[in-house]
Structure formats: structure tokens, C-alpha cells
Design an enzyme around this catalytic site. Structure first.
Site, PDB file in Angstrom:
ATOM      1  N   GLY A 237       0.766  -1.243   0.000  1.00  0.00           N
ATOM      2  CA  GLY A 237       0.000   0.000   0.000  1.00  0.00           C
ATOM      3  C   GLY A 237       0.788   1.279   0.000  1.00  0.00           C
ATOM      4  O   GLY A 237       0.207   2.369  -0.133  1.00  0.00           O
ATOM      5  N   PRO A 276       4.271  -5.413  -1.082  1.00  0.00           N
ATOM      6  CA  PRO A 276       4.221  -4.198  -1.896  1.00  0.00           C
ATOM      7  C   PRO A 276       3.972  -4.506  -3.365  1.00  0.00           C
ATOM      8  O   PRO A 276       4.452  -5.509  -3.884  1.00  0.00           O
ATOM      9  CB  PRO A 276       5.636  -3.621  -1.722  1.00  0.00           C
ATOM     10  CG  PRO A 276       6.491  -4.832  -1.495  1.00  0.00           C
ATOM     11  CD  PRO A 276       5.651  -5.823  -0.740  1.00  0.00           C
ATOM     12  N   GLY A 277       3.243  -3.644  -4.025  1.00  0.00           N
ATOM     13  CA  GLY A 277       3.012  -3.774  -5.460  1.00  0.00           C
ATOM     14  C   GLY A 277       3.430  -2.491  -6.165  1.00  0.00           C
ATOM     15  O   GLY A 277       4.527  -2.375  -6.719  1.00  0.00           O
ATOM     16  N   ARG A 278       2.560  -1.493  -6.081  1.00  0.00           N
ATOM     17  CA  ARG A 278       2.731  -0.251  -6.835  1.00  0.00           C
ATOM     18  C   ARG A 278       4.108   0.386  -6.656  1.00  0.00           C
ATOM     19  O   ARG A 278       4.730   0.816  -7.611  1.00  0.00           O
ATOM     20  CB  ARG A 278       1.663   0.757  -6.363  1.00  0.00           C
ATOM     21  CG  ARG A 278       1.655   2.061  -7.135  1.00  0.00           C
ATOM     22  CD  ARG A 278       0.797   3.118  -6.430  1.00  0.00           C
ATOM     23  NE  ARG A 278      -0.441   2.617  -5.906  1.00  0.00           N
ATOM     24  CZ  ARG A 278      -1.609   2.628  -6.564  1.00  0.00           C
ATOM     25  NH1 ARG A 278      -1.696   3.142  -7.749  1.00  0.00           N
ATOM     26  NH2 ARG A 278      -2.705   2.136  -5.976  1.00  0.00           N
ATOM     27  N   ARG A 314      -6.985   3.365 -15.080  1.00  0.00           N
ATOM     28  CA  ARG A 314      -6.864   4.147 -13.848  1.00  0.00           C
ATOM     29  C   ARG A 314      -7.491   5.541 -13.931  1.00  0.00           C
ATOM     30  O   ARG A 314      -8.189   5.948 -13.012  1.00  0.00           O
ATOM     31  CB  ARG A 314      -5.400   4.230 -13.381  1.00  0.00           C
ATOM     32  CG  ARG A 314      -4.721   2.864 -13.216  1.00  0.00           C
ATOM     33  CD  ARG A 314      -3.431   2.912 -12.425  1.00  0.00           C
ATOM     34  NE  ARG A 314      -3.699   3.259 -11.042  1.00  0.00           N
ATOM     35  CZ  ARG A 314      -3.569   4.447 -10.542  1.00  0.00           C
ATOM     36  NH1 ARG A 314      -3.095   5.433 -11.279  1.00  0.00           N
ATOM     37  NH2 ARG A 314      -3.894   4.694  -9.299  1.00  0.00           N
ATOM     38  N   TYR A 318     -10.472   5.769 -11.287  1.00  0.00           N
ATOM     39  CA  TYR A 318     -10.150   6.481 -10.035  1.00  0.00           C
ATOM     40  C   TYR A 318      -9.869   7.958 -10.263  1.00  0.00           C
ATOM     41  O   TYR A 318      -9.321   8.621  -9.376  1.00  0.00           O
ATOM     42  CB  TYR A 318      -8.892   5.891  -9.373  1.00  0.00           C
ATOM     43  CG  TYR A 318      -8.767   4.391  -9.389  1.00  0.00           C
ATOM     44  CD1 TYR A 318      -9.610   3.594  -8.628  1.00  0.00           C
ATOM     45  CD2 TYR A 318      -7.770   3.773 -10.142  1.00  0.00           C
ATOM     46  CE1 TYR A 318      -9.477   2.208  -8.640  1.00  0.00           C
ATOM     47  CE2 TYR A 318      -7.635   2.394 -10.158  1.00  0.00           C
ATOM     48  CZ  TYR A 318      -8.496   1.615  -9.408  1.00  0.00           C
ATOM     49  OH  TYR A 318      -8.361   0.260  -9.408  1.00  0.00           O
ATOM     50  N   CYS A 343     -15.768   3.741 -26.977  1.00  0.00           N
ATOM     51  CA  CYS A 343     -17.069   4.424 -27.032  1.00  0.00           C
ATOM     52  C   CYS A 343     -17.634   4.656 -25.638  1.00  0.00           C
ATOM     53  O   CYS A 343     -18.660   4.075 -25.251  1.00  0.00           O
ATOM     54  CB  CYS A 343     -18.021   3.616 -27.887  1.00  0.00           C
ATOM     55  SG  CYS A 343     -17.358   3.433 -29.551  1.00  0.00           S
ATOM     56  N   GLU A 344     -16.948   5.468 -24.890  1.00  0.00           N
ATOM     57  CA  GLU A 344     -17.363   5.857 -23.533  1.00  0.00           C
ATOM     58  C   GLU A 344     -16.802   7.247 -23.299  1.00  0.00           C
ATOM     59  O   GLU A 344     -15.628   7.504 -23.622  1.00  0.00           O
ATOM     60  CB  GLU A 344     -16.712   4.950 -22.469  1.00  0.00           C
ATOM     61  CG  GLU A 344     -16.993   3.490 -22.568  1.00  0.00           C
ATOM     62  CD  GLU A 344     -18.214   3.040 -21.778  1.00  0.00           C
ATOM     63  OE1 GLU A 344     -18.758   3.845 -20.986  1.00  0.00           O
ATOM     64  OE2 GLU A 344     -18.615   1.893 -21.976  1.00  0.00           O
TER      65      GLU A 344
HETATM   66  N1  LLP Z   1      -1.800  -6.849  -0.577  1.00  0.00           N
HETATM   67  C1  LLP Z   1      -3.111  -6.965  -0.806  1.00  0.00           C
HETATM   68  C2  LLP Z   1      -3.881  -7.926  -0.032  1.00  0.00           C
HETATM   69  C3  LLP Z   1      -3.732  -6.153  -1.774  1.00  0.00           C
HETATM   70  O1  LLP Z   1      -5.034  -6.254  -1.984  1.00  0.00           O
HETATM   71  C4  LLP Z   1      -2.947  -5.235  -2.516  1.00  0.00           C
HETATM   72  C5  LLP Z   1      -3.558  -4.376  -3.536  1.00  0.00           C
HETATM   73  C6  LLP Z   1      -1.569  -5.175  -2.257  1.00  0.00           C
HETATM   74  C7  LLP Z   1      -1.030  -5.996  -1.275  1.00  0.00           C
HETATM   75  C8  LLP Z   1      -0.639  -4.254  -2.994  1.00  0.00           C
HETATM   76  O2  LLP Z   1      -0.961  -2.927  -2.792  1.00  0.00           O
HETATM   77  P1  LLP Z   1       0.005  -1.783  -3.401  1.00  0.00           P
HETATM   78  O3  LLP Z   1       1.337  -1.902  -2.684  1.00  0.00           O
HETATM   79  O4  LLP Z   1       0.118  -2.038  -4.835  1.00  0.00           O
HETATM   80  O5  LLP Z   1      -0.687  -0.523  -3.098  1.00  0.00           O
HETATM   81  N2  LLP Z   1      -5.982  -0.921  -9.083  1.00  0.00           N
HETATM   82  C9  LLP Z   1      -5.733   0.055  -8.052  1.00  0.00           C
HETATM   83  C10 LLP Z   1      -5.015  -0.514  -6.865  1.00  0.00           C
HETATM   84  C11 LLP Z   1      -5.705  -1.749  -6.300  1.00  0.00           C
HETATM   85  C12 LLP Z   1      -4.939  -2.369  -5.184  1.00  0.00           C
HETATM   86  C13 LLP Z   1      -5.484  -3.717  -4.851  1.00  0.00           C
HETATM   87  N3  LLP Z   1      -4.814  -4.404  -3.810  1.00  0.00           N
HETATM   88  C14 LLP Z   1      -4.958   1.227  -8.660  1.00  0.00           C
HETATM   89  O6  LLP Z   1      -4.661   1.193  -9.844  1.00  0.00           O
HETATM   90  O7  LLP Z   1      -4.716   2.215  -7.981  1.00  0.00           O
END
Ligand code: LLP
Length: 391
Positions: A237, A276-278, A314, A318, A343-344
Site C-alpha cells: 500500500g 508491496p506492489g505499486r 486508472r 479512479y 465508445c465511452e
Molecule cells: N496486498 C493486498 C492484499 C492487496 O489487496 C494489494 C492491492 C496489495 C497488497 C498491494 O498494494 P500496493 O502496494 O500495490 O498498493 N488498481 C488500483 C489498486 C488496487 C490495489 C489492490 N490491492 C490502482 O490502480 O490504484
């Protein structure tokens, strides 16, 4: 933004993007793997001793996954599809944490067959389901309870997950019922951890700190009854800036986040985990698109490109605002809307944005789209999926 000889470059090694469009066919996601390595290493250094499970929903491109695996990451997955992709890319079952609110019976039994490291459980019926399936299979499932501490991290409501009206995790008041359930499955469930994930794009940490404190208390309570409890997963997150490139500020937020986490959890003497992802991949990717038309109306100038909301959702979903840069720096700016072919009316990348003057045939890069870009893409309007290239 880094231009060399008026040509846009990506990442710390300043890799030029223009060569990628030499034989352009359709929109291209480009990912700089050295940039990903830099981000991963920075996070691993700040969160020293923490096991990082990359949330592969952010970007499940095989090149990206192999890179992160080679750097020492595990994988956080949310479906059997992601488990399979992770295994194909060299992750071992013992490198995988399995999260998600809707795991099917089939997915659970496959995960148990494979020997997935840890299943993060999101509801009481899921815990019961896992207990029963594991019992039938003669297995012992290693589970962590994903608890929902009901705190606000002040992010977009669609990506907040740690409030009690979100579908994610379990309310702390459910703990006694969870304990009873765990006691009825001592043969088939081993409680190994607790977990939380409060949402995405977190840039301020007061709610996070409060959540850690709340979950720490529960961990200590549970530990008395469940000696196998040895893992604390504090989720993912950590946010980034989409409106500017300020990696130093992001690293200083990372240090703040790490300091709060390690200070709060150090005395638990357990395995600390993060998902972590993003933060790891967003800046490392860009979506390259070609200008098709410049359409003037009495109200606006539209720059119509060949990428659409189906490629990068995105902005539509959002109202996210990604920086848009021309691959070749042009003359003075005009105020335009950058829109796609779908088409949106919500098919836009930027509204009333000041952009270098562009012409039909020019290329633009939609920046910071390495996370939740291709992984959320669709073929809506039967548009083809974009290409992906790792550099
Ligand atoms: N762990 C869990 C259980 C999650 O559901 C998520 C993201 C993460 C880790 C990783 O979160 P991050 O570090 O990436 O913030 N599509 C949206 C974001 C959706 C996030 C879903 N869960 C966007 O484009 O902003």
C-alpha cells in the site's frame, strides 16, 4: 522528466524510448527492469529483515516477475491464475502468500496440493472451508488471519480496504469466533500469522501506525494459545506520486514507513512480511501510444490516441492523473484533452492538460503505468491488448 537530445528516456539508466516505436503496431507497455531492481533494493534496504512478497496483481508480466524473483522477492497472489504464473516464472510454492476474499474450493485444494507457504484468510466461512478441505486431503494448511483494524488511510474509496465497511479482512471482534474455529481444526489448520492490508496509495501513516498497534495486541493475545504463530504480514500500500517525479521524497516516505513499522513490531521477534506492489513497479513502466487525430471542437481540442481506457483504466476508474510526455520534445504547449478510441465518455487520459503541441503520428508516453496498467487491461470494444516490452 529526462530528455536527451529532445528524446524521452526512462529510468535511472536513461534508456531511450523512441527506438521502441520503429515498427509500431499498437500501444506498448514498456518496463525498465533496472529501475525495478533499484526500487526493490531500496525497499529491501529500508525494510531490512522483512520478507517482501511482491503483490503481482500490480504487474504480472513474466519478465518483471523473473526480475523480482532474482532479486529475492516472494509473490503475493490472489488467484490460481496468479499462482500458476508465479510458478512458471520460477517462484517456488514456499515463496507464495495467497490472499483474496473469494478463494474457491478448487483454488484452495490446488494451493494445498502445491504446498503454498501461507494462505491469508479473509472470512470465518473461508477458514472453515480451508479446515474441511485440508482435513479431507490429510494436509495441514498454514494460515494467517487477515484482520481489518477499521482505520482510515485517506485514499481513494475504491482502493481503501481497512475500514469496517470494506469486504476485506475480518473485524477484530470476530477473533473469539476465529479462535473457536481454529481449535476445531487443530488437525488441519496451523495458525502461523496475522496480516493486514489497509489499502493502496498510502502517503500518510497515522492510520497505519494505529492499525499496527491494534494488530500487535491481537498477535500477542493469539500467541498465548497458538505457539506456531510466528508471522506478521503488514500488507502493501505504500503510495507514490503521479503528479511529479520526486523519487527522493518517495524514498524519504519509505524510510518513515519503515521506521514506524520496524519500531512498532521489532519486539515481536517474528517473521515480518510485506506485500508491496505499486511502489516497486509503477514508475518503471510507461504506456506508449500514437496520436491518431487532433480534433477541434467549439469547446475543446481533443488529442485522440490509439490507447484507451481498456489499456489503462486508472484515469477512468479512479480519476487518476498520469503525466503524459511526448517521446520527442516538441514546441510550445496547448491545453487539450487526451482521449482514446473507446465508445465511452470516461475514456480519457487527461482533461484540460497543458501538453507539448503534437501532431497526427506523434508518440506519447503515459507515465508511471507499470502498476495496475496491463494487469487491468481488457479487450473492450474488441480492441487488442497492448504489447509489453521489458528493457
Ligand atoms: N496486498 C493486498 C492484499 C492487496 O489487496 C494489494 C492491492 C496489495 C497488497 C498491494 O498494494 P500496493 O502496494 O500495490 O498498493 N488498481 C488500483 C489498486 C488496487 C490495489 C489492490 N490491492 C490502482 O490502480 O490504484
Amino acid at each position: 522528466m529526462e530528455y536527451i537530445n529532445n528524446e524521452l528516456c526512462l529510468g535511472p539508466l536513461k534508456k531511450p524510448l523512441l527506438p521502441l516505436v520503429a515498427n509500431y503496431m499498437r500501444p506498448i507497455y514498456v518496463y525498465d527492469l533496472d529501475f525495478i531492481a533499484q526500487r526493490f533494493n531500496a525497499m529491501a534496504a529500508a525494510l531490512k529483515g522483512v520478507r517482501l512478497f511482491y503483490a503481482m496483481k500490480a504487474n504480472s508480466n513474466p519478465g518483471v516477475l523473473q526480475k523480482l524473483k532474482s532479486l529475492g522477492a516472494g509473490a503475493d497472489v490472489v488467484s490460481l491464475g496468479e499462482i500458476k504464473r508465479a510458478l512458471e516464472c520460477g517462484f517456488q510454492p514456499q515463496d507464495i502468500v495467497y490472499s483474496g476474499v473469494g478463494k474457491t474450493k478448487f483454488e484452495i485444494s490446488e494451493a494445498l496440493k502445491l504446498g503454498i507457504y501461507q494462505i491469508n484468510v479473509e472470512s470465518l466461512p473461508e477458514l472453515e472451508r480451508i479446515g474441511k478441505i485440508a482435513r479431507e486431503m490429510g494436509k495441514k494448511a498454514a494460515v494467517a488471519l487477515r484482520l481489518n483494524p477499521d482505520v482510515d488511510i485517506k485514499t481513494h474509496p475504491y482502493i481503501a480496504t481497512g475500514l469496517k465497511d470494506n469486504k476485506f479482512g475480518m473485524e477484530l471482534s470476530l477473533v473469539p469466533a476465529l479462535v473457536d474455529c481454529l481449535k476445531s481444526f487443530t488437525d488441519s489448520i496451523s495458525l502461523v500469522g496475522v496480516s493486514l492490508h489497509l489499502g493502496s496509495q498510502m502517503l500518510e501513516f497515522s492510520g497505519y501506525e494505529e492499525a499496527l498497534q491494534r494488530l500487535k495486541k491481537v498477535f500477542l493475545q493469539l500467541k498465548k494459545e497458538f505457539p506456531d504463530l510466528k508471522k506478521f504480514d503488514f500488507g502493501g500500500g505504500l503510495g507514490i506520486f503521479y503528479d511529479r517525479a520526486d523519487l527522493e521524497l518517495e524514498e524519504s516516505l519509505l524510510r518513515q514507513y519503515a521506521e514506524i513499522t520496524l519500531r512498532t513490531l521489532a519486539d515481536l521477534n517474528c517473521e515480518l512480511q510485506s506485500e508491496p506492489g505499486r511502489w516497486l513497479v509503477a514508475h518503471c513502466g510507461a504506456l506508449i501510444t500514437q496520436v491518431q487525430y487532433i480534433k477541434e471542437t467549439s469547446a475543446k481540442t481533443f488529442v485522440i490516441v490509439d490507447a484507451g481506457m481498456n489499456h489503462l483504466i486508472r484515469p477512468s476508474l479512479y480519476e487518476a492523473s498520469h503525466r503524459i510526455e511526448p517521446l520527442k520534445k516538441g514546441p510550445a504547449a496547448a491545453v487539450v484533452d487526451v482521449v482514446g478510441p473507446i465508445c465511452e465518455s470516461s475514456d480519457f487520459f487527461a482533461k484540460e492538460r497543458s501538453l507539448t503541441t503534437v501532431q497526427e503520428g506523434d508518440f506519447l508516453a503515459i507515465m508511471d503505468s507499470g502498476a495496475y496498467g496491463y494487469s487491468m487491461a481488457s479487450i473492450y470494444n474488441l480492441q487488442e491488448l497492448p504489447l509489453e516490452v521489458c528493457i
